[in-house]
Design a protein around this motif. Structure first.
Motif, PDB file in Angstrom:
ATOM      1  N   ALA A   2      48.153  48.128  25.112  1.00 21.13           N
ATOM      2  CA  ALA A   2      48.470  46.819  25.659  1.00 21.13           C
ATOM      3  C   ALA A   2      47.430  45.806  25.198  1.00 21.13           C
ATOM      4  O   ALA A   2      46.298  46.148  24.879  1.00 21.13           O
ATOM      5  N   ASP A   3      47.822  44.547  25.132  1.00 28.80           N
ATOM      6  CA  ASP A   3      46.876  43.493  24.772  1.00 28.80           C
ATOM      7  C   ASP A   3      45.832  43.357  25.858  1.00 28.80           C
ATOM      8  O   ASP A   3      46.120  43.387  27.055  1.00 28.80           O
ATOM      9  N   ARG A   4      44.580  43.174  25.427  1.00 26.30           N
ATOM     10  CA  ARG A   4      43.510  42.993  26.392  1.00 26.30           C
ATOM     11  C   ARG A   4      43.540  41.582  26.959  1.00 26.30           C
ATOM     12  O   ARG A   4      43.828  40.632  26.240  1.00 26.30           O
ATOM     13  N   THR A  11      37.292  37.157  37.333  1.00 33.00           N
ATOM     14  CA  THR A  11      37.048  36.615  38.666  1.00 33.00           C
ATOM     15  C   THR A  11      35.637  36.961  39.094  1.00 33.00           C
ATOM     16  O   THR A  11      35.186  38.094  38.930  1.00 33.00           O
ATOM     17  N   GLU A  12      34.924  36.022  39.661  1.00 38.69           N
ATOM     18  CA  GLU A  12      33.549  36.261  40.079  1.00 38.69           C
ATOM     19  C   GLU A  12      33.523  37.214  41.275  1.00 38.69           C
ATOM     20  O   GLU A  12      34.430  37.228  42.093  1.00 38.69           O
ATOM     21  N   PRO A  13      32.434  38.033  41.361  1.00 42.31           N
ATOM     22  CA  PRO A  13      32.283  38.886  42.545  1.00 42.31           C
ATOM     23  C   PRO A  13      32.314  38.051  43.811  1.00 42.31           C
ATOM     24  O   PRO A  13      31.776  36.951  43.877  1.00 42.31           O
ATOM     25  N   GLY A  14      32.944  38.591  44.861  1.00 39.24           N
ATOM     26  CA  GLY A  14      33.059  37.883  46.121  1.00 39.24           C
ATOM     27  C   GLY A  14      34.354  37.132  46.272  1.00 39.24           C
ATOM     28  O   GLY A  14      34.746  36.784  47.378  1.00 39.24           O
ATOM     29  N   ALA A  15      35.052  36.860  45.147  1.00 35.41           N
ATOM     30  CA  ALA A  15      36.357  36.221  45.245  1.00 35.41           C
ATOM     31  C   ALA A  15      37.364  37.205  45.808  1.00 35.41           C
ATOM     32  O   ALA A  15      37.169  38.412  45.780  1.00 35.41           O
ATOM     33  N   THR A  16      38.465  36.684  46.351  1.00 34.73           N
ATOM     34  CA  THR A  16      39.498  37.557  46.906  1.00 34.73           C
ATOM     35  C   THR A  16      40.730  37.504  46.035  1.00 34.73           C
ATOM     36  O   THR A  16      40.962  36.555  45.298  1.00 34.73           O
ATOM     37  N   THR A  17      41.501  38.561  46.113  1.00 32.08           N
ATOM     38  CA  THR A  17      42.743  38.631  45.357  1.00 32.08           C
ATOM     39  C   THR A  17      43.769  39.366  46.190  1.00 32.08           C
ATOM     40  O   THR A  17      43.421  40.101  47.119  1.00 32.08           O
ATOM     41  N   ASN A  41      33.217  44.584  39.193  1.00 36.58           N
ATOM     42  CA  ASN A  41      33.183  45.726  38.277  1.00 36.58           C
ATOM     43  C   ASN A  41      34.609  45.982  37.793  1.00 36.58           C
ATOM     44  O   ASN A  41      35.489  46.319  38.595  1.00 36.58           O
ATOM     45  N   PRO A  42      34.882  45.805  36.484  1.00 33.75           N
ATOM     46  CA  PRO A  42      36.260  45.924  36.013  1.00 33.75           C
ATOM     47  C   PRO A  42      36.902  47.274  36.320  1.00 33.75           C
ATOM     48  O   PRO A  42      38.078  47.338  36.681  1.00 33.75           O
ATOM     49  N   ALA A  43      36.127  48.368  36.193  1.00 30.54           N
ATOM     50  CA  ALA A  43      36.705  49.696  36.438  1.00 30.54           C
ATOM     51  C   ALA A  43      37.128  49.846  37.890  1.00 30.54           C
ATOM     52  O   ALA A  43      38.226  50.344  38.187  1.00 30.54           O
ATOM     53  N   THR A  44      36.279  49.414  38.816  1.00 31.81           N
ATOM     54  CA  THR A  44      36.598  49.543  40.239  1.00 31.81           C
ATOM     55  C   THR A  44      37.762  48.639  40.625  1.00 31.81           C
ATOM     56  O   THR A  44      38.685  49.059  41.341  1.00 31.81           O
ATOM     57  N   ASP A  45      37.730  47.389  40.172  1.00 28.88           N
ATOM     58  CA  ASP A  45      38.794  46.455  40.545  1.00 28.88           C
ATOM     59  C   ASP A  45      40.143  46.906  39.997  1.00 28.88           C
ATOM     60  O   ASP A  45      41.163  46.847  40.692  1.00 28.88           O
ATOM     61  N   ASP A 176      44.277  49.983  27.771  1.00 25.81           N
ATOM     62  CA  ASP A 176      42.964  49.501  27.330  1.00 25.81           C
ATOM     63  C   ASP A 176      42.010  49.329  28.503  1.00 25.81           C
ATOM     64  O   ASP A 176      42.422  49.048  29.633  1.00 25.81           O
ATOM     65  N   ALA A 177      40.738  49.471  28.223  1.00 30.57           N
ATOM     66  CA  ALA A 177      39.725  49.322  29.264  1.00 30.57           C
ATOM     67  C   ALA A 177      39.785  47.927  29.886  1.00 30.57           C
ATOM     68  O   ALA A 177      39.809  46.923  29.165  1.00 30.57           O
ATOM     69  N   PRO A 178      39.815  47.841  31.209  1.00 33.99           N
ATOM     70  CA  PRO A 178      39.826  46.521  31.855  1.00 33.99           C
ATOM     71  C   PRO A 178      38.512  45.787  31.616  1.00 33.99           C
ATOM     72  O   PRO A 178      37.448  46.398  31.459  1.00 33.99           O
ATOM     73  N   GLU A 179      38.603  44.463  31.614  1.00 39.21           N
ATOM     74  CA  GLU A 179      37.420  43.626  31.363  1.00 39.21           C
ATOM     75  C   GLU A 179      37.110  42.689  32.511  1.00 39.21           C
ATOM     76  O   GLU A 179      36.165  41.898  32.439  1.00 39.21           O
ATOM     77  N   GLY A 180      37.893  42.760  33.579  1.00 40.31           N
ATOM     78  CA  GLY A 180      37.616  41.952  34.750  1.00 40.31           C
ATOM     79  C   GLY A 180      38.444  40.693  34.861  1.00 40.31           C
ATOM     80  O   GLY A 180      38.147  39.828  35.693  1.00 40.31           O
ATOM     81  N   ALA A 181      39.488  40.556  34.034  1.00 39.14           N
ATOM     82  CA  ALA A 181      40.324  39.364  34.096  1.00 39.14           C
ATOM     83  C   ALA A 181      41.131  39.328  35.385  1.00 39.14           C
ATOM     84  O   ALA A 181      41.537  40.359  35.921  1.00 39.14           O
TER      85      ALA A 181
END
Length: 614
Positions: A2-4, A11-17, A41-45, A176-181
């Motif tokens: 998939a496209d990265r 998203t900055e830490p502390g933001a909600t989703t 942390n992209p892996a955790t999120d 693909d490895a997440p990058e935190g988008a």
């Protein structure tokens, strides 16, 4: 791949989703997104969004084996259990974990998620994936992997995991490895919804395993923030047979017909046999081994020219695997074969000429009270009973039922004779037939019976009368591996559901041979904090693979070679094995001891060893 996503979307830490948000139409209706805090942390999120997406689409069980690359997934699974959103099961051995997930899915009908790290861990799931593929069991495999830049350069614990299970999975994706988008939550939830729908065959009517290979970059995880509430969702339904182009066939009265029910045929086979007034040749693992039309001694009758020889049509449900006589019947050129396959692109078709349908109905014009219908069914049923009675007498000609009249007599000699007869029955040695009958007799409708791929499943199939109980067996590939793990999954799922519904307490029994137990000995390990179901493993111990004694090779091979490479004798102390893993162990050598052990199995997990002669 998939496209990265673009790094600028992070998203900055502390933001909600909104946890588990997915594309329209991909999430089960009626579920509510849960606000949660992003960790940065992209892996955790990504792991939180992915696993929450599974739960929102009806998944309830997650099986984890420890590993570094999958640590974010494992920690999220633990948080989902803490919040009451999922049931977590941890197993050190990935092969045990895979078959545990298979057992959970077998019992519930919902896919279980099994999570591993990279490398050989992924290959250890392959046996369970193959069984799920052949048996049509929904299963979701999530494997952690190295990112693209670490592949193909001999990086540690890195191999080609994309496409590892090939055609055995219904759908796969190399992620693909997440990058935190910010958009990755939606991406993860969409992957989860797609995986669940593919596993249950929501569009295809072809349930089975799926594979998500998810790459992660370091740092591999951070602490998972608590979920504010429990997540819930509904499982999508499997598509109707029309998705496979299979219609409902009305089986009109005509040529002499029998109904064959193989593994996982289900009660529909018994219902059709009754509605159509036909003999039911149902294997013990079919889920249809009951009812007035059941023919237990079907092997002998199929070999008889007056019974099997006159059959001209067979209606087949499920996957027959326990006899040579059934395939011989279905491959005869003078027998019309109708195979009922409501799910699965691959249908049972031994002669490559069966008519494959999605369902069958009996001819409404059939008069079940007519002499022709009653005579055809009655011949099979009564002949089967006579064969069974004769076989019981031949197996133990010295066994004589105690004379009840002597029990009522006031004569001392009569009372003594009755007591002696009763004592002889209690002290009778255990044969395979006696063991098979006893395990069947002591299994109640609210219990579960799991039959391993050993000689004993055929003994059960040959002799036990009809009874409507839940029987499971891994007959997709009929391998001996994973039997204990599968039974543990079935026990955990069935007893958990029963307790929630206030149903009577139940026991899951697994009947298997000593080699099947030893092949899956690692599944006896239940770590600290893991639930221990009420599970009784009944082992017919003949110190090797006596199933091979019934093959032609036993009469032609050199005895020493046959013993070493087929019979494979051993001298394992099963009591010591049970003690090492913390299981209760007992031995039954007589009928009385066997009856006592089966009627009151100890709480928790136990092994009942039954020594048998070769």
């Amino acid at each position: 791949m998939a496209d990265r996503p673009h790094a600028g979307d992070a998203t900055e830490p502390g933001a909600t989703t909104r946890l588990g948000t997915a594309a329209p139409g991909t999430v089960a209706p009626g579920t509510v997104a849960v606000e949660r805090q992003r960790t940065g942390n992209p892996a955790t999120d990504f792991s939180l969004a992915l696993l929450a997406g599974f739960v929102r689409n009806g998944v309830r069980d997650i099986v984890v084996s420890p590993g570094s690359r999958s640590q974010a997934l494992a920690l999220v699974a633990a948080e989902l259990e803490r919040s009451g959103s999922a049931r977590l099961h941890v197993r050190i051995d990935e092969r045990s974990g895979g078959f545990l997930a298979l057992g959970l899915a077998r019992e519930t009908g919902a896919p279980a998620v099994v999570i591993t790290t990279s490398g050989t861990a992924t290959a250890n799931l392959h046996p369970a994936v193959l069984e799920a593929h052949e048996a049509g069991i929904p299963l979701i495999v999530v494997t952690g992997d190295r990112p693209e830049e670490l592949r193909g350069i001999r990086s540690n614990q890195t191999t080609r995991q994309d496409g590892l299970y090939a055609d055995a999975v219904r759908w796969s994706d190399d992620v693909d490895a997440p990058e935190g988008a910010r958009s990755e939550d939606e991406r993860a939830a969409t992957l989860a919804a797609t995986a669940v729908r593919a596993a249950v065959g929501a569009e295809t009517a072809d349930p089975g395993p799926v594979h998500l290979n998810v790459a992660f970059r370091e740092p591999l995880s951070v602490a998972v923030p608590p979920l504010p509430e429990t997540i819930r969702g509904e499982l999508p339904a499997t598509a109707a047979p029309a998705a496979l182009g299979r219609a409902t066939d009305v089986v009109e009265a005509g040529p002499p017909t029998v109904v064959v029910a193989g593994a996982d045929a289900g009660p529909a086979a018994e219902q059709f046999a009754r509605d159509a007034g036909l003999p039911l040749l149902a294997e013990v693992s079919s889920g249809a081994h009951f009812g007035p039309n059941l023919v237990v001694s079907y092997r002998e009758l199929l070999r008889d020219d007056g019974f099997g020889g006159v059959v001209r049509r067979a209606v087949v449900f499920g996957h027959p695997t326990l006899s040579r006589e059934v395939p011989a019947l279905l491959t005869r050129p003078d027998v019309e074969v109708i195979v009922v396959a409501p799910t699965g692109r691959q249908a049972y078709n031994p002669a490559h000429r069966a008519r494959i349908v999605g369902a069958v109905e009996a001819d409404p014009a059939t008069d079940l009270r007519s002499p022709e219908v009653r005579g055809w069914v009655g011949r099979w049923v009564f002949a089967s009973r006579r064969i069974a009675e004769q076989a019981e007498h031949d197996a133990n000609p010295a066994a004589v039922a105690p004379d009840v009249d002597k029990a009522r007599s006031y004569e001392p000699a009569d009372a003594l004779a009755f007591a002696a007869a009763e004592l002889a029955a209690i002290r009778a040695p255990i044969t395979r037939a006696l063991l098979a009958e006893a395990v069947w007799r002591y299994t109640w409708p609210h219990d579960r019976l799991v039959l391993g791929a050993s000689r004993l499943i055929r003994d059960v199939d040959r002799i036990v009368p009809g009874k409507k109980i839940s029987v499971h067996a891994n007959r997709g590939l009929a391998g001996i591996d994973g039997t204990v793990a599968t039974a543990t999954g079935i026990a955990l799922a069935s007893q958990g559901s029963a307790a929630a519904a206030g149903a009577p307490s139940s026991v899951t029994r697994v009947l298997l041979g000593d080699l099947a137990l030893l092949h899956d000995a690692g599944s006896l390990l239940l770590g600290a904090g893991e639930r221990r179901p009420h599970l009784q493993v009944v082992v017919g111990n003949d110190r090797g693979g006596t199933i091979f004694d019934g093959l032609e090779v036993a009469g032609t091979a050199a005895p020493e070679a046959f013993n070493r490479v087929l019979y494979t004798p051993h001298a394992v102390d099963l009591a010591a094995l049970a003690a090492a893993y913390g299981w209760n162990h007992s031995v039954a050598r007589t009928k009385g001891e066997l009856d006592q052990a089966l009627s009151a199995p100890p709480a928790g997990v136990s092994i009942l060893e039954v020594p048998l002669d070769r």
